[in-house]
Design a protein around this motif. Structure first.
Motif, short mmCIF file in Angstrom:
data_model
loop_
_atom_site.label_atom_id
_atom_site.label_comp_id
_atom_site.label_asym_id
_atom_site.label_seq_id
_atom_site.Cartn_x
_atom_site.Cartn_y
_atom_site.Cartn_z
N SER A 72 0.83 -1.20 0.00
CA SER A 72 0.00 0.00 0.00
C SER A 72 0.86 1.25 0.00
CB SER A 72 -0.91 0.03 1.23
OG SER A 72 -1.79 -1.06 1.25
N ARG A 119 0.10 5.78 0.21
CA ARG A 119 -0.87 6.87 0.30
C ARG A 119 -0.24 8.12 -0.30
NH1 ARG A 119 -5.49 7.39 3.32
NH2 ARG A 119 -6.24 9.52 3.73
N TYR A 129 -14.09 6.43 -10.14
CA TYR A 129 -12.85 5.67 -10.24
C TYR A 129 -12.74 5.02 -11.61
CZ TYR A 129 -12.68 5.98 -5.13
OH TYR A 129 -12.64 6.44 -3.84
N VAL A 149 -8.85 0.47 -10.97
CA VAL A 149 -8.48 0.71 -9.57
C VAL A 149 -9.65 0.56 -8.60
CG1 VAL A 149 -6.65 2.27 -10.35
CG2 VAL A 149 -8.84 3.22 -9.54
N ARG A 191 -9.67 -1.01 -4.94
CA ARG A 191 -8.30 -1.01 -4.41
C ARG A 191 -7.86 0.39 -3.97
NH1 ARG A 191 -4.12 -2.18 -7.63
NH2 ARG A 191 -5.11 -1.40 -9.54
N PHE A 192 -8.29 1.41 -4.70
CA PHE A 192 -7.89 2.79 -4.40
C PHE A 192 -9.08 3.54 -3.79
CE2 PHE A 192 -4.39 3.37 -7.87
CZ PHE A 192 -3.78 2.21 -7.43
N MET A 249 -3.86 3.80 -1.81
CA MET A 249 -3.70 2.75 -2.82
C MET A 249 -3.35 1.44 -2.12
SD MET A 249 -1.67 4.87 -5.76
CE MET A 249 -0.18 5.01 -4.79
N LEU A 274 -1.53 -3.06 -4.39
CA LEU A 274 -0.86 -2.52 -5.56
C LEU A 274 -0.31 -3.62 -6.45
CD1 LEU A 274 0.80 0.53 -3.86
CD2 LEU A 274 -0.65 0.65 -5.89
N ASP A 300 0.44 -0.78 -11.78
CA ASP A 300 0.12 0.53 -11.20
C ASP A 300 1.35 1.46 -11.22
OD1 ASP A 300 -1.81 -1.20 -8.74
OD2 ASP A 300 -2.58 -0.07 -10.45
N TYR A 327 2.22 9.69 -10.80
CA TYR A 327 0.86 10.07 -10.43
C TYR A 327 0.78 11.58 -10.29
CZ TYR A 327 -0.54 5.26 -9.74
OH TYR A 327 -0.86 3.93 -9.96
#
Length: 123
Positions: free
Chosen positions: A17, A19, A60, A64, A67-68, A83, A86, A90, A94
């Motif tokens: 994960s 963030r 979304y 994703v 998951r996000f 997130m 992952l 991915d 970003y």
């Protein structure tokens, strides 16, 4: 003052994960839809998720969903992207974006882009 400033990218193993956060300093009084996009090497920039800054409606990309999670903090003027689970696909830069909201509250023209933050997911 930089309108959008991302942080939180990095290297993570598949299944892990991260963030991402975006400090938002765009014009007050404008109705924005705040969004995350990503761009992988050799590919076009693609939509990931967005949220209406006023009413909190979210959307979304299919890739994703589940998951996000996108969220906002109006008091702190921050936009986050949690997130989870992952995958190597991915991996991308970003970008945080501020788009003008249309009459129906959806995203229209992107007015501001952040500088981007790299997310790398190893297999």
């Amino acid at each position: 003052q930089v309108p959008l400033l991302e942080s939180g990218g990095g290297l993570v193993q598949a299944g892990g994960s991260l963030r991402l956060s975006c400090q938002v300093s765009v014009r007050a009084g404008t109705n924005y839809v705040m969004a995350w996009f990503r761009q992988a090497p050799g590919k076009e920039r693609e939509f990931v998720s967005d949220i209406n800054w006023n009413d909190g409606r979210t959307s979304y990309a299919d890739s994703v969903k589940g998951r996000f999670t996108i969220s906002k903090d109006n008091a702190r003027n921050t936009l986050d992207l949690q997130m989870n689970s992952l995958k190597p696909e991915d991996t991308a830069v970003y970008f945080c974006a501020a788009a003008l909201a249309g009459a129906g509250g959806g995203r229209t023209t992107v007015e501001y882009w952040g500088q981007g933050t790299q997310v790398t997911v190893s297999s």
